[in-house]
Scaffold this motif. Structure first.
Motif, PDB file in Angstrom:
ATOM      1  N   ALA A  61       0.835  -1.201   0.000  1.00 13.79           N
ATOM      2  CA  ALA A  61       0.000   0.000   0.000  1.00 13.79           C
ATOM      3  C   ALA A  61       0.872   1.253   0.000  1.00 13.79           C
ATOM      4  O   ALA A  61       0.575   2.221  -0.705  1.00 13.79           O
ATOM      5  CB  ALA A  61      -0.939  -0.007   1.201  1.00 13.79           C
ATOM      6  N   MET A  62       1.950   1.231   0.762  1.00 10.84           N
ATOM      7  CA  MET A  62       2.839   2.390   0.810  1.00 10.84           C
ATOM      8  C   MET A  62       3.499   2.611  -0.548  1.00 10.84           C
ATOM      9  O   MET A  62       3.605   3.738  -1.018  1.00 10.84           O
ATOM     10  CB  MET A  62       3.906   2.206   1.897  1.00 10.84           C
ATOM     11  CG  MET A  62       4.841   3.385   2.003  1.00 10.84           C
ATOM     12  SD  MET A  62       4.000   4.939   2.313  1.00 10.84           S
ATOM     13  CE  MET A  62       4.076   4.971   4.063  1.00 10.84           C
ATOM     14  N   GLN A  64       2.319   1.755  -3.491  1.00  8.77           N
ATOM     15  CA  GLN A  64       1.303   2.256  -4.413  1.00  8.77           C
ATOM     16  C   GLN A  64       1.021   3.727  -4.155  1.00  8.77           C
ATOM     17  O   GLN A  64       0.851   4.512  -5.096  1.00  8.77           O
ATOM     18  CB  GLN A  64       0.018   1.440  -4.280  1.00  8.77           C
ATOM     19  CG  GLN A  64       0.148   0.033  -4.797  1.00  8.77           C
ATOM     20  CD  GLN A  64      -1.065  -0.827  -4.467  1.00  8.77           C
ATOM     21  OE1 GLN A  64      -1.954  -0.422  -3.735  1.00  8.77           O
ATOM     22  NE2 GLN A  64      -1.088  -2.036  -5.008  1.00  8.77           N
ATOM     23  N   PHE A  65       0.995   4.120  -2.909  1.00  7.79           N
ATOM     24  CA  PHE A  65       0.770   5.519  -2.565  1.00  7.79           C
ATOM     25  C   PHE A  65       1.912   6.386  -3.092  1.00  7.79           C
ATOM     26  O   PHE A  65       1.687   7.457  -3.656  1.00  7.79           O
ATOM     27  CB  PHE A  65       0.631   5.674  -1.046  1.00  7.79           C
ATOM     28  CG  PHE A  65       0.445   7.096  -0.604  1.00  7.79           C
ATOM     29  CD1 PHE A  65      -0.765   7.740  -0.804  1.00  7.79           C
ATOM     30  CD2 PHE A  65       1.475   7.787  -0.001  1.00  7.79           C
ATOM     31  CE1 PHE A  65      -0.935   9.059  -0.402  1.00  7.79           C
ATOM     32  CE2 PHE A  65       1.305   9.098   0.407  1.00  7.79           C
ATOM     33  CZ  PHE A  65       0.105   9.740   0.205  1.00  7.79           C
ATOM     34  N   GLN A  66       3.158   5.913  -2.916  1.00  7.01           N
ATOM     35  CA  GLN A  66       4.311   6.671  -3.407  1.00  7.01           C
ATOM     36  C   GLN A  66       4.269   6.808  -4.924  1.00  7.01           C
ATOM     37  O   GLN A  66       4.539   7.885  -5.461  1.00  7.01           O
ATOM     38  CB  GLN A  66       5.611   5.997  -2.973  1.00  7.01           C
ATOM     39  CG  GLN A  66       5.905   6.158  -1.510  1.00  7.01           C
ATOM     40  CD  GLN A  66       7.154   5.406  -1.086  1.00  7.01           C
ATOM     41  OE1 GLN A  66       7.571   4.459  -1.735  1.00  7.01           O
ATOM     42  NE2 GLN A  66       7.745   5.832   0.011  1.00  7.01           N
ATOM     43  N   MET A  68       1.637   6.828  -6.821  1.00  9.62           N
ATOM     44  CA  MET A  68       0.580   7.778  -7.144  1.00  9.62           C
ATOM     45  C   MET A  68       1.063   9.210  -6.941  1.00  9.62           C
ATOM     46  O   MET A  68       0.842  10.076  -7.786  1.00  9.62           O
ATOM     47  CB  MET A  68      -0.649   7.511  -6.276  1.00  9.62           C
ATOM     48  CG  MET A  68      -1.791   8.480  -6.548  1.00  9.62           C
ATOM     49  SD  MET A  68      -3.138   8.356  -5.355  1.00  9.62           S
ATOM     50  CE  MET A  68      -2.365   8.978  -3.872  1.00  9.62           C
ATOM     51  N   MET A  69       1.741   9.464  -5.817  1.00  9.45           N
ATOM     52  CA  MET A  69       2.225  10.814  -5.531  1.00  9.45           C
ATOM     53  C   MET A  69       3.273  11.248  -6.555  1.00  9.45           C
ATOM     54  O   MET A  69       3.246  12.387  -7.027  1.00  9.45           O
ATOM     55  CB  MET A  69       2.795  10.889  -4.109  1.00  9.45           C
ATOM     56  CG  MET A  69       1.755  10.686  -3.021  1.00  9.45           C
ATOM     57  SD  MET A  69       0.372  11.841  -3.112  1.00  9.45           S
ATOM     58  CE  MET A  69       1.160  13.328  -2.586  1.00  9.45           C
TER      59      MET A  69
END
Length: 83
Positions: A61-62, A64-66, A68-69
């Motif tokens: 999840a981390m 994927q978040f990175q 996206m950012m």
């Protein structure tokens, strides 16, 4: 103009306001399982094995978040398709 808002809440009240789940019982169950296995002296017992599934998902999840950012900052779209 600057506006300050202060909330006087306990962490439990804040968690409830945000709609986050109460994981206290889950944490206690995992801890109790660890203690039981350590006290029983189970051979080959690895305490990390209980947390491994949660850690893998958290790291995914981390990541994927990175991604996206980074894609938002660079103005490009990710090549990966969401499923």
């Amino acid at each position: 103009m600057k506006i300050n808002v202060t909330f006087d809440m306990t962490p439990d009240e804040f968690r409830q306001v945000l709609g986050l789940p109460d994981v206290k019982t889950l944490q206690q169950e995992i801890f109790n399982q660890m203690v039981e296995k350590m006290q029983a002296g189970e051979e080959g017992y690895d305490p990390l094995s209980l947390y491994q599934p949660m850690m893998k998902e958290g790291m995914n999840a981390m990541g994927q978040f990175q991604e996206m950012m980074f894609s938002m900052m660079s103005g490009t779209k990710s090549d990966k398709s969401d499923s």
